[in-house]
Scaffold this motif. Structure first.
Motif, PDB file in Angstrom:
ATOM      1  N   LYS A 136       9.927   0.427  -5.292  1.00 17.12           N
ATOM      2  CA  LYS A 136      11.296   0.228  -4.813  1.00 17.12           C
ATOM      3  C   LYS A 136      12.075   1.548  -4.802  1.00 17.12           C
ATOM      4  N   GLU A 137      11.788   2.430  -5.741  1.00 18.55           N
ATOM      5  CA  GLU A 137      12.414   3.756  -5.723  1.00 18.55           C
ATOM      6  C   GLU A 137      11.962   4.534  -4.484  1.00 18.55           C
ATOM      7  N   ALA A 138      10.674   4.450  -4.162  1.00 19.02           N
ATOM      8  CA  ALA A 138      10.155   5.137  -2.972  1.00 19.02           C
ATOM      9  C   ALA A 138      10.768   4.543  -1.703  1.00 19.02           C
ATOM     10  N   ILE A 139      10.954   3.228  -1.679  1.00 22.77           N
ATOM     11  CA  ILE A 139      11.580   2.568  -0.530  1.00 22.77           C
ATOM     12  C   ILE A 139      13.016   3.076  -0.366  1.00 22.77           C
ATOM     13  N   ILE A 181       2.392   4.816   0.331  1.00 27.53           N
ATOM     14  CA  ILE A 181       2.078   5.232  -1.030  1.00 27.53           C
ATOM     15  C   ILE A 181       0.559   5.214  -1.180  1.00 27.53           C
ATOM     16  N   ALA A 182      -0.007   6.382  -1.450  1.00 30.03           N
ATOM     17  CA  ALA A 182      -1.463   6.509  -1.533  1.00 30.03           C
ATOM     18  C   ALA A 182      -1.868   7.169  -2.847  1.00 30.03           C
ATOM     19  N   PRO A 183      -2.950   6.692  -3.442  1.00 32.27           N
ATOM     20  CA  PRO A 183      -3.434   7.331  -4.661  1.00 32.27           C
ATOM     21  C   PRO A 183      -3.992   8.724  -4.351  1.00 32.27           C
ATOM     22  N   LEU A 184      -3.962   9.588  -5.350  1.00 36.61           N
ATOM     23  CA  LEU A 184      -4.507  10.934  -5.175  1.00 36.61           C
ATOM     24  C   LEU A 184      -6.026  10.911  -5.165  1.00 36.61           C
ATOM     25  N   LYS A 185      -6.602   9.956  -5.849  1.00 32.94           N
ATOM     26  CA  LYS A 185      -8.061   9.808  -5.915  1.00 32.94           C
ATOM     27  C   LYS A 185      -8.510   8.779  -4.882  1.00 32.94           C
ATOM     28  N   PRO A 186      -9.747   8.868  -4.419  1.00 34.50           N
ATOM     29  CA  PRO A 186     -10.236   7.886  -3.447  1.00 34.50           C
ATOM     30  C   PRO A 186     -10.579   6.554  -4.129  1.00 34.50           C
ATOM     31  N   TRP A 219      -2.219  -2.693   3.923  1.00 35.26           N
ATOM     32  CA  TRP A 219      -3.072  -1.698   3.262  1.00 35.26           C
ATOM     33  C   TRP A 219      -3.799  -0.945   4.361  1.00 35.26           C
ATOM     34  N   GLU A 220      -3.636   0.352   4.371  1.00 29.28           N
ATOM     35  CA  GLU A 220      -4.192   1.209   5.424  1.00 29.28           C
ATOM     36  C   GLU A 220      -5.331   2.047   4.835  1.00 29.28           C
ATOM     37  N   VAL A 221      -6.489   1.989   5.468  1.00 30.33           N
ATOM     38  CA  VAL A 221      -7.633   2.790   5.017  1.00 30.33           C
ATOM     39  C   VAL A 221      -7.455   4.215   5.518  1.00 30.33           C
ATOM     40  N   ARG A 222      -7.615   5.148   4.621  1.00 32.89           N
ATOM     41  CA  ARG A 222      -7.505   6.570   4.963  1.00 32.89           C
ATOM     42  C   ARG A 222      -8.815   7.261   4.605  1.00 32.89           C
ATOM     43  N   THR A 282     -14.790  10.356   1.827  1.00 34.59           N
ATOM     44  CA  THR A 282     -14.445   9.246   0.953  1.00 34.59           C
ATOM     45  C   THR A 282     -13.230   8.551   1.545  1.00 34.59           C
ATOM     46  N   SER A 283     -12.982   7.354   1.102  1.00 37.41           N
ATOM     47  CA  SER A 283     -11.827   6.631   1.640  1.00 37.41           C
ATOM     48  C   SER A 283     -10.970   6.085   0.510  1.00 37.41           C
ATOM     49  N   LEU A 284      -9.726   5.830   0.852  1.00 37.92           N
ATOM     50  CA  LEU A 284      -8.804   5.199  -0.076  1.00 37.92           C
ATOM     51  C   LEU A 284      -7.933   4.258   0.732  1.00 37.92           C
ATOM     52  N   LYS A 285      -7.254   3.367   0.030  1.00 46.61           N
ATOM     53  CA  LYS A 285      -6.341   2.445   0.698  1.00 46.61           C
ATOM     54  C   LYS A 285      -4.928   2.777   0.271  1.00 46.61           C
ATOM     55  N   ALA A 286      -4.082   3.019   1.255  1.00 51.38           N
ATOM     56  CA  ALA A 286      -2.686   3.344   1.022  1.00 51.38           C
ATOM     57  C   ALA A 286      -1.836   2.108   1.269  1.00 51.38           C
ATOM     58  N   LEU A 287      -0.839   1.933   0.422  1.00 51.86           N
ATOM     59  CA  LEU A 287       0.112   0.841   0.593  1.00 51.86           C
ATOM     60  C   LEU A 287       1.177   1.272   1.591  1.00 51.86           C
ATOM     61  N   VAL A 288       1.363   0.477   2.641  1.00 53.08           N
ATOM     62  CA  VAL A 288       2.393   0.747   3.645  1.00 53.08           C
ATOM     63  C   VAL A 288       3.420  -0.384   3.555  1.00 53.08           C
ATOM     64  N   VAL A 289       4.641  -0.014   3.242  1.00 47.58           N
ATOM     65  CA  VAL A 289       5.735  -0.981   3.148  1.00 47.58           C
ATOM     66  C   VAL A 289       6.716  -0.667   4.252  1.00 47.58           C
ATOM     67  N   SER A 290       7.018  -1.665   5.078  1.00 46.12           N
ATOM     68  CA  SER A 290       7.981  -1.436   6.164  1.00 46.12           C
ATOM     69  C   SER A 290       9.084  -2.485   6.117  1.00 46.12           C
TER      70      SER A 290
END
Length: 96
Positions: A32-35, A48-53, A78-81, A87-95
């Motif tokens: 909520k702070e990031a929003i 919001i994406a983690p630094l690690k995969p 959830w967006e795959v990056r 390697t891949s990670l999943k980022a949280l996308v809030v709109s």
């Protein structure tokens, strides 16, 4: 067939590590702070994406945060990056 004890311990260690990473990034308060920060700059979404995969999508922290945000009317994805090292990670996308 029952999994060997070491396998169960390793799986639990990995689960706990993912939970710790989610606590650093995906608590309701932090998201909520990031929003608020993004909205204050004129954006209509925040990523919001983690630094690690890592895949944090199934952590208790992420599930609770997503449920709270959806209840508040936010759109969640959830967006795959794919990283440069493949390697891949999943980022949280809030709109909104």
């Amino acid at each position: 067939m029952k999994s060997p004890p070491i396998l169960e311990r390793v799986k639990e260690m990995a689960r706990q590590a993912r939970e710790r990473e989610a606590e650093k990034l995906l608590t309701v308060k932090l998201v909520k702070e990031a929003i608020s920060e993004a909205a204050g700059q004129g954006y209509s979404r925040v990523v919001i994406a983690p630094l690690k995969p890592l895949d944090l999508t199934k952590t208790e922290v992420a599930l609770a945060t997503v449920a709270e945000l959806e209840k508040d009317g936010f759109h969640i994805q959830w967006e795959v990056r794919i990283q440069p090292d493949n390697t891949s990670l999943k980022a949280l996308v809030v709109s909104w």
